[in-house]
Enzyme design. Structure first.
Site, PDB file in Angstrom:
ATOM      1  N   ALA A 154     -15.500   5.043 -37.929  1.00 27.57           N
ATOM      2  CA  ALA A 154     -16.494   6.115 -38.058  1.00 27.57           C
ATOM      3  C   ALA A 154     -16.726   6.370 -39.545  1.00 27.57           C
ATOM      4  CB  ALA A 154     -16.052   7.383 -37.319  1.00 27.57           C
TER       5      ALA A 154
ATOM      6  N   HIS B 132     -15.145   6.732 -47.196  1.00 25.15           N
ATOM      7  CA  HIS B 132     -14.486   5.445 -46.946  1.00 25.15           C
ATOM      8  C   HIS B 132     -15.094   4.353 -47.833  1.00 25.15           C
ATOM      9  CE1 HIS B 132     -14.000   7.363 -42.798  1.00 25.15           C
ATOM     10  NE2 HIS B 132     -12.756   7.073 -43.106  1.00 25.15           N
TER      11      HIS B 132
ATOM     12  N   GLN C 192      -0.223   8.168 -34.276  1.00 19.40           N
ATOM     13  CA  GLN C 192      -0.315   9.292 -35.216  1.00 19.40           C
ATOM     14  C   GLN C 192      -1.045  10.493 -34.628  1.00 19.40           C
ATOM     15  OE1 GLN C 192      -2.580   6.822 -38.135  1.00 19.40           O
ATOM     16  NE2 GLN C 192      -3.691   8.707 -38.547  1.00 19.40           N
TER      17      GLN C 192
ATOM     18  N   LYS D 193      -8.311  12.814 -50.236  1.00 19.25           N
ATOM     19  CA  LYS D 193      -8.657  13.771 -49.165  1.00 19.25           C
ATOM     20  C   LYS D 193      -7.413  14.083 -48.321  1.00 19.25           C
ATOM     21  CE  LYS D 193     -10.896  15.725 -45.689  1.00 19.25           C
ATOM     22  NZ  LYS D 193     -10.437  15.143 -44.489  1.00 19.25           N
TER      23      LYS D 193
ATOM     24  N   GLN E  71      -0.661  12.553 -46.964  1.00 14.95           N
ATOM     25  CA  GLN E  71      -0.545  11.157 -46.517  1.00 14.95           C
ATOM     26  C   GLN E  71      -0.370  10.232 -47.727  1.00 14.95           C
ATOM     27  OE1 GLN E  71      -3.066   9.228 -43.346  1.00 14.95           O
ATOM     28  NE2 GLN E  71      -4.198   8.541 -45.128  1.00 14.95           N
TER      29      GLN E  71
ATOM     30  N   VAL F 191     -14.766  12.430 -51.643  1.00 15.63           N
ATOM     31  CA  VAL F 191     -16.233  12.406 -51.640  1.00 15.63           C
ATOM     32  C   VAL F 191     -16.714  13.548 -50.738  1.00 15.63           C
ATOM     33  CG1 VAL F 191     -18.284  11.058 -51.045  1.00 15.63           C
ATOM     34  CG2 VAL F 191     -16.307   9.942 -52.108  1.00 15.63           C
TER      35      VAL F 191
ATOM     36  N   SER G   4     -15.589  13.826 -43.632  1.00 14.28           N
ATOM     37  CA  SER G   4     -14.540  13.515 -42.673  1.00 14.28           C
ATOM     38  C   SER G   4     -15.202  13.006 -41.408  1.00 14.28           C
ATOM     39  CB  SER G   4     -13.730  14.770 -42.344  1.00 14.28           C
ATOM     40  OG  SER G   4     -12.967  14.555 -41.163  1.00 14.28           O
ATOM     41  N   SER G   5     -14.558  12.026 -40.764  1.00 15.98           N
ATOM     42  CA  SER G   5     -15.101  11.529 -39.488  1.00 15.98           C
ATOM     43  C   SER G   5     -15.144  12.657 -38.469  1.00 15.98           C
ATOM     44  CB  SER G   5     -14.231  10.392 -38.957  1.00 15.98           C
ATOM     45  OG  SER G   5     -14.049   9.406 -39.944  1.00 15.98           O
ATOM     46  N   ARG G   6     -14.308  13.683 -38.650  1.00 18.27           N
ATOM     47  CA  ARG G   6     -14.249  14.784 -37.678  1.00 18.27           C
ATOM     48  C   ARG G   6     -15.334  15.836 -37.908  1.00 18.27           C
ATOM     49  NH1 ARG G   6      -8.311  13.699 -37.991  1.00 18.27           N
ATOM     50  NH2 ARG G   6      -7.657  13.145 -35.883  1.00 18.27           N
TER      51      ARG G   6
END
Ligand code: AMP
Length: 282
Positions: free
Chosen positions: A32, A37, A61, A149, A153, A176, A185-187
């Site tokens: 996504a 990315h 995860q 971001k 992690q 970004v 964010s993909s979310r």
């Protein structure tokens, strides 16, 4: 760009490049893909002559009740974006390729996995460390790029590479953002229009915190109180945590100094968003 699903094809392509003395860059993702990315792919290009990108929505995860099943997926769209961004090989493994039948190994990174996302999402970083270690073993990159971001992690991956002597250079990619400041964010696609508008409070509160530090604030408690109050003033935002931590250990600091991160997590409706500010304070 070569799309590859099997371990054999992946190893064959990478071995051919390595045999020619090429430097292999790697960007692991869950797909996504957005401009955040793609910025990592461009950064990888600057550090390597070949770039491998993986798309794998890693089941280990995600906790029970999290969004694994409905996580956005768009492999065709992603492949087109990656080809345009200069990716050489797109690795699309099946679950059985990453976790072979009978696999019993789990990787747990102590230290930076504790607290924050580690508390809110039990088992999350064990899943992340396990999949990253597996992907590193498959791709065997010289350099891997991870986004700031996901600052915690990044700290976990740096610890993993250091502690297991993996000889992989970890390059961080800056966050970004959308035009109004929301971290990509993909979310973000989960957000309804009112939540989407409210979500900009994260970036605004972090910008205010950054300005306060630049103006001389060195007390993390005072800084976090102000940041939390600003987020609380947004009725659609529900703050989960905010803190000032050392960038490498992710432990809260008693005084704002050195390389620090201000991580925040908040819910907007049923969507959890993360953001952070990274500061170097002399
Ligand atoms: P994900 O697909 O969410 O697992 O993210 C894959 C990589 O992209 C991770 O290293 C993330 O930190 C990074 N990333 C995600 N969003 C952004 C963003 N807005 N800016 C820069 N990097 C990002």
């Amino acid at each position: 760009m070569i799309p590859v699903a099997s371990e054999r094809e992946l190893r064959h392509a990478v071995a051919k490049w390595r045999g020619r003395g090429e430097r292999i860059g790697f960007v692991p993702t869950m797909g996504a893909l957005h401009a955040g990315h793609l910025s990592l792919v461009e950064l990888a290009r600057k550090h390597a002559s070949r770039v491998v990108v993986s798309i794998f929505v890693n089941p280990t995860q995600f906790g029970p009740g999290e969004d694994f099943a409905r996580y956005p997926r768009d492999v065709d769209g992603d492949a087109a974006k990656l080809a345009a961004a200069g990716c050489d090989l797109l690795f699309l493994p099946e679950v059985e390729t990453i976790y072979p039948p009978g696999a019993t190994t789990r990787v747990r990174v102590e230290g930076p996995s504790r607290g924050f996302e580690g508390d809110c999402r039990p088992g999350h970083f064990e899943g992340v460390a396990t999949v990253v270690a597996g992907l590193f073993g498959l791709v065997r990159p010289d350099v891997a790029v991870f986004g700031e971001k996901d600052a915690q992690q990044l700290a976990v991956v740096r610890a993993l590479v250091r502690d297991l002597h993996l000889a992989i250079e970890i390059v961080p990619g800056p966050i970004v953002r959308e035009e109004d400041g929301l971290a990509m964010s993909s979310r973000n696609v989960y957000l309804g229009a009112p939540e989407r508008r409210a979500a900009t409070v994260l970036q605004r509160s972090l910008a205010a915190a950054r300005a306060a530090v630049e103006a001389g604030e060195r007390d993390p408690a005072r800084l976090v109180d102000r940041l939390a109050a600003q987020i609380a003033a947004e009725p659609l935002a529900h703050l989960e945590y905010a803190a000032v931590v050392a960038a490498d250990t992710f432990r809260p600091v008693e005084r704002i100094a050195g390389d620090v991160v201000i991580p925040v997590a908040a819910r907007f409706g049923s969507t959890r968003l993360l953001d952070n500010a990274r500061l170097r304070v002399e």
